[in-house]
Design a protein around this motif. Structure first.
Motif, PDB file in Angstrom:
ATOM      1  N   PRO A  32       0.821  -1.206   0.000  1.00  0.00           N
ATOM      2  CA  PRO A  32       0.000   0.000   0.000  1.00  0.00           C
ATOM      3  C   PRO A  32       0.857   1.258   0.000  1.00  0.00           C
ATOM      4  CG  PRO A  32       0.027  -0.990   2.168  1.00  0.00           C
ATOM      5  CD  PRO A  32       0.745  -1.927   1.251  1.00  0.00           C
ATOM      6  N   ASP A  34       1.376   4.998   1.192  1.00  0.00           N
ATOM      7  CA  ASP A  34       1.004   5.894   2.282  1.00  0.00           C
ATOM      8  C   ASP A  34       0.397   7.163   1.690  1.00  0.00           C
ATOM      9  OD1 ASP A  34       0.848   7.604   4.413  1.00  0.00           O
ATOM     10  OD2 ASP A  34       2.828   7.134   5.196  1.00  0.00           O
ATOM     11  N   PRO A  35      -0.824   7.544   2.095  1.00  0.00           N
ATOM     12  CA  PRO A  35      -1.458   8.716   1.495  1.00  0.00           C
ATOM     13  C   PRO A  35      -0.779  10.023   1.874  1.00  0.00           C
ATOM     14  CG  PRO A  35      -2.765   7.893   3.321  1.00  0.00           C
ATOM     15  CD  PRO A  35      -1.668   6.897   3.082  1.00  0.00           C
ATOM     16  N   ASP A  36       0.027  10.026   2.926  1.00  0.00           N
ATOM     17  CA  ASP A  36       0.687  11.258   3.351  1.00  0.00           C
ATOM     18  C   ASP A  36       2.057  11.442   2.734  1.00  0.00           C
ATOM     19  OD1 ASP A  36      -1.471  11.818   4.943  1.00  0.00           O
ATOM     20  OD2 ASP A  36      -0.623  10.810   6.685  1.00  0.00           O
ATOM     21  N   VAL A 117      -6.550   6.148  10.226  1.00  0.00           N
ATOM     22  CA  VAL A 117      -6.253   6.975   9.048  1.00  0.00           C
ATOM     23  C   VAL A 117      -6.146   6.113   7.801  1.00  0.00           C
ATOM     24  CG1 VAL A 117      -4.495   8.439   7.987  1.00  0.00           C
ATOM     25  CG2 VAL A 117      -5.188   8.859  10.320  1.00  0.00           C
ATOM     26  N   SER A 118      -5.552   4.926   7.916  1.00  0.00           N
ATOM     27  CA  SER A 118      -5.394   4.058   6.746  1.00  0.00           C
ATOM     28  C   SER A 118      -6.704   3.440   6.281  1.00  0.00           C
ATOM     29  CB  SER A 118      -4.399   2.937   7.055  1.00  0.00           C
ATOM     30  OG  SER A 118      -3.138   3.472   7.328  1.00  0.00           O
ATOM     31  N   ASP A 119      -7.597   3.110   7.232  1.00  0.00           N
ATOM     32  CA  ASP A 119      -8.807   2.378   6.875  1.00  0.00           C
ATOM     33  C   ASP A 119     -10.087   3.210   6.854  1.00  0.00           C
ATOM     34  OD1 ASP A 119      -7.140   0.233   6.746  1.00  0.00           O
ATOM     35  OD2 ASP A 119      -7.851  -0.735   8.572  1.00  0.00           O
ATOM     36  N   ARG A 122      -9.128   7.790   4.767  1.00  0.00           N
ATOM     37  CA  ARG A 122      -8.075   7.665   3.760  1.00  0.00           C
ATOM     38  C   ARG A 122      -7.752   8.980   3.072  1.00  0.00           C
ATOM     39  NH1 ARG A 122     -10.786   2.440   1.645  1.00  0.00           N
ATOM     40  NH2 ARG A 122      -9.931   0.945   3.113  1.00  0.00           N
ATOM     41  N   GLY A 123      -8.720   9.833   2.893  1.00  0.00           N
ATOM     42  CA  GLY A 123      -8.495  11.087   2.180  1.00  0.00           C
ATOM     43  C   GLY A 123      -7.919  12.188   3.045  1.00  0.00           C
ATOM     44  N   SER A 124      -7.719  11.924   4.323  1.00  0.00           N
ATOM     45  CA  SER A 124      -7.236  12.961   5.228  1.00  0.00           C
ATOM     46  C   SER A 124      -5.766  13.269   4.968  1.00  0.00           C
ATOM     47  CB  SER A 124      -7.419  12.519   6.678  1.00  0.00           C
ATOM     48  OG  SER A 124      -6.784  13.414   7.541  1.00  0.00           O
ATOM     49  N   ARG A 128      -2.876  12.647  10.194  1.00  0.00           N
ATOM     50  CA  ARG A 128      -1.654  11.950  10.629  1.00  0.00           C
ATOM     51  C   ARG A 128      -0.540  12.927  11.000  1.00  0.00           C
ATOM     52  NH1 ARG A 128       0.498   6.801   7.454  1.00  0.00           N
ATOM     53  NH2 ARG A 128      -1.715   6.808   7.064  1.00  0.00           N
ATOM     54  N   THR A 191     -17.214   0.386   8.905  1.00  0.00           N
ATOM     55  CA  THR A 191     -17.516  -0.269   7.635  1.00  0.00           C
ATOM     56  C   THR A 191     -18.898  -0.917   7.693  1.00  0.00           C
ATOM     57  OG1 THR A 191     -15.164  -0.711   7.293  1.00  0.00           O
ATOM     58  CG2 THR A 191     -16.718  -1.994   5.992  1.00  0.00           C
TER      59      THR A 191
END
Length: 197
Positions: A32, A34-36, A117-119, A122-124, A128, A191
């Protein structure tokens, strides 16, 4: 580990041996992003996902809004740690509960945050850096573990120092494990509730 079928045998994929687009997609799915993290920075570490991109400059790129989030979280975390250690002083011959407490709490909060944050969020972009890097980074004071242990040994309390070091490691790991479980339970409940809505 993903693999590539060769003559009916699945061979494990390695980053240096990825040849097809299917292999890259499988590896990209398994690792995966990392979105950050900056996409170009992430590509340098996940060569199978994207070809490496040469940065225009060797200087790191910072977004001022993310730096501000880290700063704000760090101010709050530092104030909390200061309040706890200031209002709960510990003599040299006693177990340093304030430092122990903020470190264990920080390990728990960081573990919950990573999962949530990961699950869930996610868009944040700022959660983090604000809570993880800023708040938990300033709240926890792992260098003080060594300083406290050194002071305890210097004042003739080596058993207390050893107990403190072992307890800090074990309690930190336990808090992180509990935090991961709590984060996963929260993510699973979100979820389920979103599916039932």
């Amino acid at each position: 580990m993903p693999g590539r079928a060769e003559g009916g045998v699945v061979r494990p994929l390695r980053f240096g041996h990825v040849t097809s687009a299917d292999d890259r997609r499988r590896l990209a799915h398994e690792l995966p992003i990392d979105p950050d993290v900056d996409v170009d920075e992430d590509a340098r570490h996940h060569r199978a996902a994207r070809p490496p991109v040469q940065p225009a400059s060797t200087w790191p790129r910072f977004r001022l809004s993310v730096v501000a989030a880290v700063f704000a979280g760090g101010c709050i975390g530092g104030l909390v740690r200061y309040a706890v250690t200031h209002d709960w002083p510990t003599p040299d011959d006693h177990f340093p509960w304030p430092t122990f407490g903020v470190n264990v709490a920080g390990a728990f909060v960081l573990a919950v945050l990573i999962v949530v944050v990961s699950d869930v969020f996610r868009g944040s972009t700022y959660l983090r850096p604000l809570l993880g890097t800023g708040f938990c980074g300033a709240l926890t004071t792992f260098s003080s573990i060594v300083v406290s242990a050194d002071e305890q040994i210097a004042h003739g309390h080596p058993r207390l120092a050893a107990t403190y070091l072992v307890a800090s490691i074990l309690a930190g790991l336990a808090a992180a494990w509990i935090g991961l479980k709590a984060g996963r339970a929260y993510a699973a409940s979100r979820t389920v509730s979103s599916r039932s809505s």
